[in-house]
Write a protein that holds these residues in place. Structure first.
Motif, PDB file in Angstrom:
ATOM      1  N   ASN A 101       0.828  -1.203   0.000  1.00 53.38           N
ATOM      2  CA  ASN A 101       0.000   0.000   0.000  1.00 53.38           C
ATOM      3  C   ASN A 101       0.861   1.251   0.000  1.00 53.38           C
ATOM      4  OD1 ASN A 101      -3.250  -0.018   0.642  1.00 53.38           O
ATOM      5  ND2 ASN A 101      -2.295  -1.982   1.154  1.00 53.38           N
ATOM      6  N   LEU A 102       1.921   1.248   0.796  1.00 55.26           N
ATOM      7  CA  LEU A 102       2.796   2.411   0.862  1.00 55.26           C
ATOM      8  C   LEU A 102       3.498   2.646  -0.478  1.00 55.26           C
ATOM      9  CD1 LEU A 102       4.421   1.892   4.380  1.00 55.26           C
ATOM     10  CD2 LEU A 102       2.559   3.452   3.774  1.00 55.26           C
ATOM     11  N   VAL A 103       4.013   1.584  -1.057  1.00 57.19           N
ATOM     12  CA  VAL A 103       4.748   1.713  -2.321  1.00 57.19           C
ATOM     13  C   VAL A 103       3.821   2.175  -3.441  1.00 57.19           C
ATOM     14  CG1 VAL A 103       6.029   0.429  -4.070  1.00 57.19           C
ATOM     15  CG2 VAL A 103       6.525   0.065  -1.651  1.00 57.19           C
ATOM     16  N   ILE A 104       2.567   1.692  -3.428  1.00 59.14           N
ATOM     17  CA  ILE A 104       1.595   2.122  -4.432  1.00 59.14           C
ATOM     18  C   ILE A 104       1.391   3.635  -4.366  1.00 59.14           C
ATOM     19  CG2 ILE A 104      -0.876   2.041  -5.008  1.00 59.14           C
ATOM     20  CD1 ILE A 104      -0.767  -0.975  -4.252  1.00 59.14           C
ATOM     21  N   GLY A 105       1.421   4.197  -3.150  1.00 61.32           N
ATOM     22  CA  GLY A 105       1.199   5.634  -2.984  1.00 61.32           C
ATOM     23  C   GLY A 105       2.416   6.498  -3.216  1.00 61.32           C
ATOM     24  N   ARG A 106       3.555   5.901  -3.462  1.00 61.92           N
ATOM     25  CA  ARG A 106       4.810   6.670  -3.537  1.00 61.92           C
ATOM     26  C   ARG A 106       4.904   7.480  -4.827  1.00 61.92           C
ATOM     27  NH1 ARG A 106       9.892   3.091  -2.701  1.00 61.92           N
ATOM     28  NH2 ARG A 106       9.216   2.294  -4.728  1.00 61.92           N
ATOM     29  N   LYS A 107       5.154   8.758  -4.684  1.00 57.72           N
ATOM     30  CA  LYS A 107       5.488   9.629  -5.813  1.00 57.72           C
ATOM     31  C   LYS A 107       6.169  10.875  -5.262  1.00 57.72           C
ATOM     32  CE  LYS A 107       1.074  12.143  -6.103  1.00 57.72           C
ATOM     33  NZ  LYS A 107       1.613  13.454  -5.681  1.00 57.72           N
ATOM     34  N   LYS A 108       6.903  11.546  -6.097  1.00 59.32           N
ATOM     35  CA  LYS A 108       7.534  12.788  -5.683  1.00 59.32           C
ATOM     36  C   LYS A 108       6.508  13.906  -5.672  1.00 59.32           C
ATOM     37  CE  LYS A 108      12.240  11.651  -7.092  1.00 59.32           C
ATOM     38  NZ  LYS A 108      13.424  12.064  -7.870  1.00 59.32           N
ATOM     39  N   GLY A 109       6.794  14.955  -4.880  1.00 58.45           N
ATOM     40  CA  GLY A 109       5.908  16.097  -4.808  1.00 58.45           C
ATOM     41  C   GLY A 109       5.960  16.925  -6.080  1.00 58.45           C
ATOM     42  N   PRO A 110       5.121  17.966  -6.157  1.00 58.42           N
ATOM     43  CA  PRO A 110       5.024  18.754  -7.395  1.00 58.42           C
ATOM     44  C   PRO A 110       6.323  19.448  -7.780  1.00 58.42           C
ATOM     45  CG  PRO A 110       3.813  19.789  -5.585  1.00 58.42           C
ATOM     46  CD  PRO A 110       4.175  18.418  -5.132  1.00 58.42           C
ATOM     47  N   GLY A 112       9.317  18.039  -7.043  1.00 59.29           N
ATOM     48  CA  GLY A 112      10.340  17.008  -6.917  1.00 59.29           C
ATOM     49  C   GLY A 112      10.659  16.605  -5.494  1.00 59.29           C
ATOM     50  N   GLN A 113       9.832  17.032  -4.521  1.00 60.18           N
ATOM     51  CA  GLN A 113      10.083  16.696  -3.120  1.00 60.18           C
ATOM     52  C   GLN A 113      10.013  15.183  -2.914  1.00 60.18           C
ATOM     53  OE1 GLN A 113       7.592  18.688  -4.260  1.00 60.18           O
ATOM     54  NE2 GLN A 113       7.186  20.380  -2.869  1.00 60.18           N
ATOM     55  N   ASP A 114      10.914  14.709  -2.096  1.00 59.66           N
ATOM     56  CA  ASP A 114      10.923  13.281  -1.745  1.00 59.66           C
ATOM     57  C   ASP A 114      11.224  13.169  -0.251  1.00 59.66           C
ATOM     58  OD1 ASP A 114      10.771  10.559  -1.950  1.00 59.66           O
ATOM     59  OD2 ASP A 114      12.721  10.300  -2.914  1.00 59.66           O
ATOM     60  N   GLU A 115      10.311  13.752   0.555  1.00 56.05           N
ATOM     61  CA  GLU A 115      10.549  13.893   1.986  1.00 56.05           C
ATOM     62  C   GLU A 115       9.992  12.726   2.798  1.00 56.05           C
ATOM     63  OE1 GLU A 115       8.782  17.631   2.908  1.00 56.05           O
ATOM     64  OE2 GLU A 115      10.214  18.789   1.712  1.00 56.05           O
ATOM     65  N   TRP A 116       9.282  11.803   2.144  1.00 59.81           N
ATOM     66  CA  TRP A 116       8.626  10.724   2.886  1.00 59.81           C
ATOM     67  C   TRP A 116       8.995   9.351   2.323  1.00 59.81           C
ATOM     68  CZ3 TRP A 116       6.352  11.370   7.439  1.00 59.81           C
ATOM     69  CH2 TRP A 116       5.956  12.659   7.805  1.00 59.81           C
ATOM     70  N   PRO A 117      10.264   8.959   2.436  1.00 64.02           N
ATOM     71  CA  PRO A 117      10.631   7.585   2.068  1.00 64.02           C
ATOM     72  C   PRO A 117      10.028   6.606   3.070  1.00 64.02           C
ATOM     73  CG  PRO A 117      12.467   8.662   3.147  1.00 64.02           C
ATOM     74  CD  PRO A 117      11.411   9.714   2.963  1.00 64.02           C
ATOM     75  N   VAL A 118      10.049   5.327   2.725  1.00 60.53           N
ATOM     76  CA  VAL A 118       9.441   4.303   3.581  1.00 60.53           C
ATOM     77  C   VAL A 118      10.063   4.322   4.977  1.00 60.53           C
ATOM     78  CG1 VAL A 118       9.120   1.824   3.912  1.00 60.53           C
ATOM     79  CG2 VAL A 118       8.732   2.836   1.672  1.00 60.53           C
ATOM     80  N   LYS A 119      11.383   4.523   5.058  1.00 65.67           N
ATOM     81  CA  LYS A 119      12.037   4.516   6.374  1.00 65.67           C
ATOM     82  C   LYS A 119      11.456   5.594   7.284  1.00 65.67           C
ATOM     83  CE  LYS A 119      16.497   4.726   8.733  1.00 65.67           C
ATOM     84  NZ  LYS A 119      15.945   5.632   9.781  1.00 65.67           N
ATOM     85  N   MET A 154       3.241   9.363   1.490  1.00 61.60           N
ATOM     86  CA  MET A 154       4.219   8.826   0.541  1.00 61.60           C
ATOM     87  C   MET A 154       4.188   9.573  -0.793  1.00 61.60           C
ATOM     88  SD  MET A 154       6.104   6.150   1.615  1.00 61.60           S
ATOM     89  CE  MET A 154       6.462   5.192   0.148  1.00 61.60           C
ATOM     90  N   GLY A 155       3.080  10.294  -1.052  1.00 67.27           N
ATOM     91  CA  GLY A 155       2.982  11.102  -2.261  1.00 67.27           C
ATOM     92  C   GLY A 155       3.515  12.509  -2.102  1.00 67.27           C
ATOM     93  N   ASN A 156       4.117  12.815  -0.940  1.00 71.73           N
ATOM     94  CA  ASN A 156       4.743  14.118  -0.687  1.00 71.73           C
ATOM     95  C   ASN A 156       3.812  15.292  -1.011  1.00 71.73           C
ATOM     96  OD1 ASN A 156       7.813  13.588  -0.048  1.00 71.73           O
ATOM     97  ND2 ASN A 156       7.250  12.156  -1.672  1.00 71.73           N
TER      98      ASN A 156
END
Length: 238
Positions: A101-110, A112-119, A154-156
């Motif tokens: 579920n988490l990986v399905i929701g993963r995308k960078k923000g508008p 290019g933000q990537d502040e919410w990795p799985v860890k 996860m979608g930032n």
């Protein structure tokens, strides 16, 4: 800090069929604010959230995100622009694991933000990490709510929309959700919460907007709402 609102809602009229539900609704959420949209059941809270997200298109008015008009766009375009929505019914993928579920929701923000990795998700949601391989449909209601919020992060998103996050949950779980939202506020996240449970929001929101019969009737800091007994009794007392 920028004075431009993250989201600005202006004069929204929304209909379901021939029935008008929202009447000129307007509100704004500044960067870093946790805004509580409060009202009794049926006041128009969920419709407002759906209208912002493009799921209940407005017949009149507009929604801007960081100054860009997003009303009229498809919901997936609005999501890509930076809005993250956790609906009242959560809508997790029940046949997939927590981590799926988490990986399905993963995308960078508008931007290019990537502040919410799985860890980081597991650091902020420690109850989810030991459940990472459990099928999501076997989680409790509170665990599903946490997963729905985590998946959206996860979608930032630039703005997190939460529709009735305390609905139907045991008091101890409501307390944990509140602690999580206070932590998000402390991290600088911008959040709009639609809630009937005023007491849940008093300890975590910075600002409050009250809706009644599809119209905004009050907007102020949460401290002002706490001090305004007449507003609480008129529009929020059950």
């Amino acid at each position: 800090m920028s004075t431009q609102p993250v989201v600005q809602v202006e004069d929204l009229d929304v209909y379901y069929g021939t029935s008008q539900i929202l009447f000129g609704v307007g509100l704004s959420v500044q960067p870093g604010e946790t805004m509580a949209l409060l009202g009794r059941n049926g006041a128009g809270k969920s419709t407002t959230m759906k209208a912002i997200m493009g799921l209940a298109p407005a017949r009149r008015g507009r929604v801007t995100l960081h100054g860009r008009v997003v009303s009229g766009l498809k919901p997936y375009h609005i999501a890509r622009a930076g809005l993250g929505f956790v609906p009242e019914d959560r809508q997790i993928f029940p046949d997939h694991t927590v981590e799926d579920n988490l990986v399905i929701g993963r995308k960078k923000g508008p931007d290019g933000q990537d502040e919410w990795p799985v860890k980081r998700i597991y650091d902020v949601f420690p109850l989810l990490e030991p459940l990472r391989y459990r099928v999501a449909g076997r989680l409790s209601g509170g665990e599903q709510q946490m997963l729905a919020i985590a998946r959206t992060l996860m979608g930032n998103p630039a703005l997190l929309l939460l529709d009735e996050p305390s609905e139907g949950l045991a008091p101890i779980i409501v307390q944990r959700i509140g602690e999580l939202l206070r932590q998000l506020r402390g991290s600088g996240a911008t959040v709009l919460i639609a809630e009937q449970n005023m007491h849940f929001c008093l300890g975590l929101a910075s600002h409050a907007t009250v809706i009644d019969k599809g119209q905004i009737v009050y907007s102020a800091s949460i401290e002002d709402l706490k001090a305004n007994d007449s507003i609480r009794q008129r529009y929020l007392a059950l």
